[in-house]
Design an enzyme around this catalytic site. Structure first.
Site, PDB file in Angstrom:
ATOM      1  N   ASP A  46      92.020 -15.477 166.236  1.00 30.66           N
ATOM      2  CA  ASP A  46      91.670 -15.785 164.565  1.00 30.66           C
ATOM      3  C   ASP A  46      92.487 -14.099 164.230  1.00 30.66           C
ATOM      4  O   ASP A  46      92.613 -13.403 164.775  1.00 30.66           O
ATOM      5  CB  ASP A  46      90.100 -14.888 165.257  1.00 30.66           C
ATOM      6  CG  ASP A  46      89.032 -16.102 165.417  1.00 30.66           C
ATOM      7  OD1 ASP A  46      90.075 -17.873 165.573  1.00 30.66           O
ATOM      8  OD2 ASP A  46      88.585 -16.273 165.812  1.00 30.66           O
ATOM      9  N   TYR A  74      89.161 -11.332 177.499  1.00 32.97           N
ATOM     10  CA  TYR A  74      88.469 -10.807 176.624  1.00 32.97           C
ATOM     11  C   TYR A  74      87.811  -9.864 176.124  1.00 32.97           C
ATOM     12  O   TYR A  74      86.596  -9.998 177.605  1.00 32.97           O
ATOM     13  CB  TYR A  74      87.948 -11.874 175.153  1.00 32.97           C
ATOM     14  CG  TYR A  74      88.970 -13.213 175.422  1.00 32.97           C
ATOM     15  CD1 TYR A  74      89.170 -12.909 174.218  1.00 32.97           C
ATOM     16  CD2 TYR A  74      89.112 -14.192 176.221  1.00 32.97           C
ATOM     17  CE1 TYR A  74      90.378 -14.270 173.879  1.00 32.97           C
ATOM     18  CE2 TYR A  74      89.366 -15.411 175.388  1.00 32.97           C
ATOM     19  CZ  TYR A  74      90.579 -15.247 174.940  1.00 32.97           C
ATOM     20  OH  TYR A  74      90.898 -16.297 174.214  1.00 32.97           O
ATOM     21  N   ASP A  88      80.833 -14.763 163.749  1.00 37.21           N
ATOM     22  CA  ASP A  88      81.518 -13.377 164.152  1.00 37.21           C
ATOM     23  C   ASP A  88      81.222 -12.409 162.339  1.00 37.21           C
ATOM     24  O   ASP A  88      80.234 -12.607 161.768  1.00 37.21           O
ATOM     25  CB  ASP A  88      83.396 -13.082 164.361  1.00 37.21           C
ATOM     26  CG  ASP A  88      83.392 -14.159 163.541  1.00 37.21           C
ATOM     27  OD1 ASP A  88      83.802 -14.546 162.219  1.00 37.21           O
ATOM     28  OD2 ASP A  88      85.152 -13.591 163.199  1.00 37.21           O
ATOM     29  N   ARG A 182      83.213 -16.493 170.263  1.00 33.24           N
ATOM     30  CA  ARG A 182      81.973 -16.413 168.945  1.00 33.24           C
ATOM     31  C   ARG A 182      81.449 -17.020 169.857  1.00 33.24           C
ATOM     32  O   ARG A 182      79.687 -17.126 169.203  1.00 33.24           O
ATOM     33  CB  ARG A 182      82.500 -16.912 168.172  1.00 33.24           C
ATOM     34  CG  ARG A 182      83.347 -17.954 168.045  1.00 33.24           C
ATOM     35  CD  ARG A 182      83.512 -18.256 166.476  1.00 33.24           C
ATOM     36  NE  ARG A 182      84.763 -17.647 165.788  1.00 33.24           N
ATOM     37  CZ  ARG A 182      85.854 -17.279 164.874  1.00 33.24           C
ATOM     38  NH1 ARG A 182      84.382 -17.681 163.590  1.00 33.24           N
ATOM     39  NH2 ARG A 182      86.260 -16.916 164.753  1.00 33.24           N
TER      40      ARG A 182
END
Length: 289
Positions: A46, A74, A88, A182
């Site tokens: 993103d 992550y 988010d 997310r």
């Protein structure tokens, strides 16, 4: 119609994607930097996310699918008590919850019970998945929400740690390709009796490509094409067999499940083979200069 100019620059770049740009923007940066049109990336990040983005140049683009399918890692922060329309910190707040009674231990128990191993996720409306030919994020911009079928993913590891802020947890996740962090954050908030969103997402690894070797788009090194298959089983073959492989010869299956990266005596990648029944068939034959 004029033929496209054949690629003359080939390799793999491990980029540390900065915030505020899309993965496609990074591809454009490297196209200009290497003066090469044949450039692609292995797994979208993103715009607000940072971290490892593997970019292929020239004939290495044929190998991107073997990069995309690998395990991802992550780091991100899960903020309890606030939901957003994008799941988010970039989105608009849609709901708030009093979650002052929730502890780190509560969250860790929910993670262990619901978010480790094989699970299913409903993709967020801001994702790039296509429904009836249109990407979800395009529909979301039009204010349209559609039903999305759940998708199977695998969570290999999901650790929560405290931060200096109350009710903000640091999450370290190792997962299969296609996992939405997310969505993990939002679903965790729901199961804790309220809501949550994700912020400060950073991808730290794509397979064996790690953040320690990643560099800014303007400075990243162009690694040899062979680096694209560093996660695959390596098979060293003879010169005679390499000639047959270069012409797409079907071979008996090698040991293991594959895919297998086949290298000639000079250490050059000749092809990637995949299992098909009891045989090994070429998935990608790499053209030699």
């Amino acid at each position: 119609m004029a033929r496209k100019k054949p690629a003359t620059t080939h390799g793999i770049a491990v980029v540390d994607k900065p915030t505020g740009v899309t993965s496609h923007d990074v591809v454009g940066m490297l196209r200009r930097r290497f003066n090469e049109r044949q450039v692609g990336h292995g797994g979208t990040l993103d715009p607000s996310a940072t971290g490892v983005l593997v970019v292929a140049v020239g004939k290495a683009t044929k190998l991107l699918r073997f990069v995309e399918k690998t395990k991802k890692a992550y780091l991100g922060e899960i903020v309890l008590g606030t939901e957003t329309n994008t799941l988010d910190a970039d989105g608009e707040i849609t709901a708030t919850h009093d979650m002052t009674g929730v502890t780190l231990e509560d969250a860790q128990l929910i993670v262990a019970e619901h978010f480790v191993g094989a699970i299913e996720q409903i993709p967020p409306m801001v994702s790039a998945i296509k429904i009836d030919g249109k990407r979800l994020h395009e529909l979301a911009r039009e204010g349209i929400e559609v039903d999305r079928p759940p998708r199977p993913v695998t969570i290999y590891s999901f650790q929560l740690m405290p931060t200096d802020e109350p009710h903000v947890f640091l999450a370290a996740v190792e997962c299969s390709s296609g996992t939405y962090i997310r969505t993990l954050a939002a679903d965790l908030g729901t199961l804790l009796g309220g809501g949550a969103h994700l912020r400060n997402l950073r991808r730290t690894a794509v397979g064996r490509f790690t953040i320690g070797e990643a560099q800014a788009p303007d400075h990243c090194e162009l690694l040899p094409v062979e680096e694209a298959v560093r996660t695959l089983d390596r098979i060293d073959i003879t010169r005679d067999l390499a000639d047959l492989v270069a012409n797409g010869r079907v071979l008996p299956a090698f040991e293991g499940d594959g895919p297998w990266a086949l290298f000639d005596p000079d250490g050059l990648l000749v092809a990637v083979y995949e299992a098909f029944g009891g045989e090994a068939k070429p998935a990608v034959v790499v053209p030699q200069n």
